[in-house]
Motif scaffolding. Structure first.
Motif, PDB file in Angstrom:
ATOM      1  N   HIS A 132      20.772 -17.148 -25.215  1.00 47.17           N
ATOM      2  CA  HIS A 132      20.086 -18.250 -25.888  1.00 47.17           C
ATOM      3  C   HIS A 132      19.537 -17.778 -27.237  1.00 47.17           C
ATOM      4  O   HIS A 132      19.382 -16.584 -27.471  1.00 47.17           O
ATOM      5  CB  HIS A 132      18.927 -18.765 -25.025  1.00 47.17           C
ATOM      6  N   ARG A 133      19.215 -18.729 -28.081  1.00 45.53           N
ATOM      7  CA  ARG A 133      18.538 -18.444 -29.345  1.00 45.53           C
ATOM      8  C   ARG A 133      17.036 -18.425 -29.061  1.00 45.53           C
ATOM      9  O   ARG A 133      16.462 -19.421 -28.600  1.00 45.53           O
ATOM     10  CB  ARG A 133      18.860 -19.503 -30.398  1.00 45.53           C
ATOM     11  N   VAL A 134      16.415 -17.273 -29.345  1.00 47.95           N
ATOM     12  CA  VAL A 134      15.015 -17.057 -28.963  1.00 47.95           C
ATOM     13  C   VAL A 134      14.205 -16.621 -30.185  1.00 47.95           C
ATOM     14  O   VAL A 134      14.664 -15.802 -30.988  1.00 47.95           O
ATOM     15  CB  VAL A 134      14.909 -15.972 -27.867  1.00 47.95           C
ATOM     16  N   THR A 135      13.017 -17.165 -30.315  1.00 46.90           N
ATOM     17  CA  THR A 135      12.059 -16.653 -31.293  1.00 46.90           C
ATOM     18  C   THR A 135      10.831 -16.148 -30.543  1.00 46.90           C
ATOM     19  O   THR A 135      10.518 -16.642 -29.444  1.00 46.90           O
ATOM     20  CB  THR A 135      11.686 -17.727 -32.334  1.00 46.90           C
ATOM     21  N   TYR A 136      10.165 -15.165 -31.114  1.00 40.93           N
ATOM     22  CA  TYR A 136       9.059 -14.504 -30.401  1.00 40.93           C
ATOM     23  C   TYR A 136       7.745 -14.683 -31.151  1.00 40.93           C
ATOM     24  O   TYR A 136       7.654 -14.402 -32.357  1.00 40.93           O
ATOM     25  CB  TYR A 136       9.356 -13.009 -30.230  1.00 40.93           C
ATOM     26  N   PRO A 168       8.727 -17.422 -38.807  1.00 41.59           N
ATOM     27  CA  PRO A 168       7.887 -17.396 -40.013  1.00 41.59           C
ATOM     28  C   PRO A 168       6.400 -17.343 -39.654  1.00 41.59           C
ATOM     29  O   PRO A 168       5.968 -17.963 -38.681  1.00 41.59           O
ATOM     30  CB  PRO A 168       8.239 -18.720 -40.710  1.00 41.59           C
ATOM     31  N   GLU A 169       5.642 -16.589 -40.438  1.00 41.18           N
ATOM     32  CA  GLU A 169       4.194 -16.455 -40.219  1.00 41.18           C
ATOM     33  C   GLU A 169       3.895 -16.132 -38.758  1.00 41.18           C
ATOM     34  O   GLU A 169       2.972 -16.688 -38.152  1.00 41.18           O
ATOM     35  CB  GLU A 169       3.470 -17.727 -40.654  1.00 41.18           C
ATOM     36  N   CYS A 173      -2.276 -17.137 -35.499  1.00 39.95           N
ATOM     37  CA  CYS A 173      -2.711 -17.599 -34.183  1.00 39.95           C
ATOM     38  C   CYS A 173      -2.150 -18.985 -33.887  1.00 39.95           C
ATOM     39  O   CYS A 173      -2.013 -19.827 -34.774  1.00 39.95           O
ATOM     40  CB  CYS A 173      -4.236 -17.632 -34.145  1.00 39.95           C
ATOM     41  N   CYS A 174      -1.849 -19.231 -32.608  1.00 40.60           N
ATOM     42  CA  CYS A 174      -1.323 -20.537 -32.200  1.00 40.60           C
ATOM     43  C   CYS A 174      -2.423 -21.572 -32.028  1.00 40.60           C
ATOM     44  O   CYS A 174      -2.150 -22.761 -31.866  1.00 40.60           O
ATOM     45  CB  CYS A 174      -0.532 -20.407 -30.902  1.00 40.60           C
ATOM     46  N   GLY A 175      -3.698 -21.117 -32.006  1.00 40.67           N
ATOM     47  CA  GLY A 175      -4.810 -22.047 -31.895  1.00 40.67           C
ATOM     48  C   GLY A 175      -5.408 -22.193 -30.510  1.00 40.67           C
ATOM     49  O   GLY A 175      -6.343 -22.968 -30.319  1.00 40.67           O
ATOM     50  N   ALA A 193      -0.092 -27.141 -34.834  1.00 40.19           N
ATOM     51  CA  ALA A 193       0.912 -27.861 -35.623  1.00 40.19           C
ATOM     52  C   ALA A 193       1.658 -26.899 -36.543  1.00 40.19           C
ATOM     53  O   ALA A 193       2.890 -26.989 -36.690  1.00 40.19           O
ATOM     54  CB  ALA A 193       0.246 -28.973 -36.426  1.00 40.19           C
ATOM     55  N   ASP A 194       0.926 -25.977 -37.166  1.00 43.21           N
ATOM     56  CA  ASP A 194       1.565 -24.979 -38.032  1.00 43.21           C
ATOM     57  C   ASP A 194       2.513 -24.095 -37.235  1.00 43.21           C
ATOM     58  O   ASP A 194       3.633 -23.800 -37.673  1.00 43.21           O
ATOM     59  CB  ASP A 194       0.506 -24.112 -38.717  1.00 43.21           C
ATOM     60  N   LYS A 195       2.046 -23.674 -36.067  1.00 42.77           N
ATOM     61  CA  LYS A 195       2.872 -22.798 -35.231  1.00 42.77           C
ATOM     62  C   LYS A 195       4.129 -23.530 -34.767  1.00 42.77           C
ATOM     63  O   LYS A 195       5.241 -22.962 -34.808  1.00 42.77           O
ATOM     64  CB  LYS A 195       2.066 -22.299 -34.025  1.00 42.77           C
ATOM     65  N   MET A 196       3.994 -24.755 -34.341  1.00 40.56           N
ATOM     66  CA  MET A 196       5.159 -25.511 -33.871  1.00 40.56           C
ATOM     67  C   MET A 196       6.165 -25.734 -34.998  1.00 40.56           C
ATOM     68  O   MET A 196       7.375 -25.652 -34.782  1.00 40.56           O
ATOM     69  CB  MET A 196       4.721 -26.841 -33.269  1.00 40.56           C
ATOM     70  N   ARG A 197       5.663 -26.028 -36.197  1.00 36.56           N
ATOM     71  CA  ARG A 197       6.566 -26.222 -37.325  1.00 36.56           C
ATOM     72  C   ARG A 197       7.388 -24.958 -37.585  1.00 36.56           C
ATOM     73  O   ARG A 197       8.606 -25.014 -37.800  1.00 36.56           O
ATOM     74  CB  ARG A 197       5.778 -26.590 -38.581  1.00 36.56           C
ATOM     75  N   ASN A 198       6.724 -23.820 -37.536  1.00 36.60           N
ATOM     76  CA  ASN A 198       7.432 -22.560 -37.761  1.00 36.60           C
ATOM     77  C   ASN A 198       8.432 -22.260 -36.643  1.00 36.60           C
ATOM     78  O   ASN A 198       9.520 -21.748 -36.900  1.00 36.60           O
ATOM     79  CB  ASN A 198       6.421 -21.412 -37.893  1.00 36.60           C
TER      80      ASN A 198
END
Length: 242
Positions: A132-136, A168-169, A173-175, A193-198
């Motif tokens: 799968h395509r994964v981001t960490y 990105p970024e 923190c995810c909040g 919202a910032d974390k989800m966008r990234n």
């Protein structure tokens, strides 16, 4: 090596598959893992909100339960951070220097999963397969308190079939922050919202992390967006072989 699983409250009550994956992974690597059934909350919630006196019995119990083991592993940077940086402090503040010394000894043998694998067991390729395509997302406690650095990424880079997408970024923190998300809901929501966008900008199918609490927060937001991107704990990816 005699390894104890410190499962944490969140994994025990809401995300048991994370604890099971941690055990399956370590056993596949040839290690004996025990689950001390007497374990309870480590007291992080109490200490973080100023109730050190109430945390003391939990610290004492935690030390008693995990003293017999060569190593203690938890699939949570947050709870490992509490054991390492708060337990001896709580005991010392209560005037129990003997307990503080015992807590420091247990803390020195307590590891977040990626630390145990890379630093103690000396392994980066755990034989995982996850197509799968994964981001960490590197959680705050693991990044800033434990300083695990790139250990989770080093493990993920060896996972067969997986495409690791840079986030990105990533260090933002995810909040969630425990009660922060409740006491400062507007700020927490903006950070999420910032974390989800990234996360969504990466095109990943899966966002992973070493803390179920952060994944719960991020996953809740992504599900409300109906994004199709899901959250999977690092332990579950590393335990996957098919």
């Amino acid at each position: 090596m005699k390894i104890a699983l410190f499962v944490t409250c969140l994994a025990d009550t809401l995300f048991p598959d994370v604890g099971k994956a941690t055990v399956a992974l370590l056993e596949r690597l040839g290690h004996d893992v025990e689950f001390p059934s007497a374990q309870t909350c480590c007291g992080q919630m109490h200490t973080n909100t100023g109730y050190q006196r109430e945390a003391l019995p939990l610290v004492r119990h935690h030390v008693k339960v995990f003293e017999p083991y060569d190593a203690v592993v938890a699939p949570s940077g947050s709870c490992v951070g509490s054991v390492r940086h708060q337990h001896a402090m709580v005991a010392a503040a209560a005037g129990d220097e003997a307990l503080a010394a015992r807590a420091e000894a247990v803390a020195a043998r307590t590891y977040e999963l990626s630390e145990l694998l890379v630093d103690v067991l000396g392994v980066e390729d755990v034989g995982a397969y996850y197509p799968h395509r994964v981001t960490y997302h590197p959680t705050c406690h693991s990044l800033r308190m434990l300083r695990v650095d790139d250990k989770p990424l080093r493990l993920l880079r060896h996972v067969r079939g997986m495409t690791l997408m840079p986030l990105p970024e990533a260090d933002q923190c995810c909040g969630f922050g425990g009660t922060f998300a409740l006491k400062n809901a507007d700020t927490s929501t903006a950070m999420l919202a910032d974390k989800m966008r990234n996360v969504l900008d990466t095109g990943a199918e899966v966002v992973s992390a070493g803390d179920s609490s952060c994944l719960m927060h991020i996953g809740g937001g992504l599900s409300r967006l109906r994004s199709g991107t899901r959250t999977v704990h690092l332990a579950e990816i590393l335990a996957s072989t098919s």
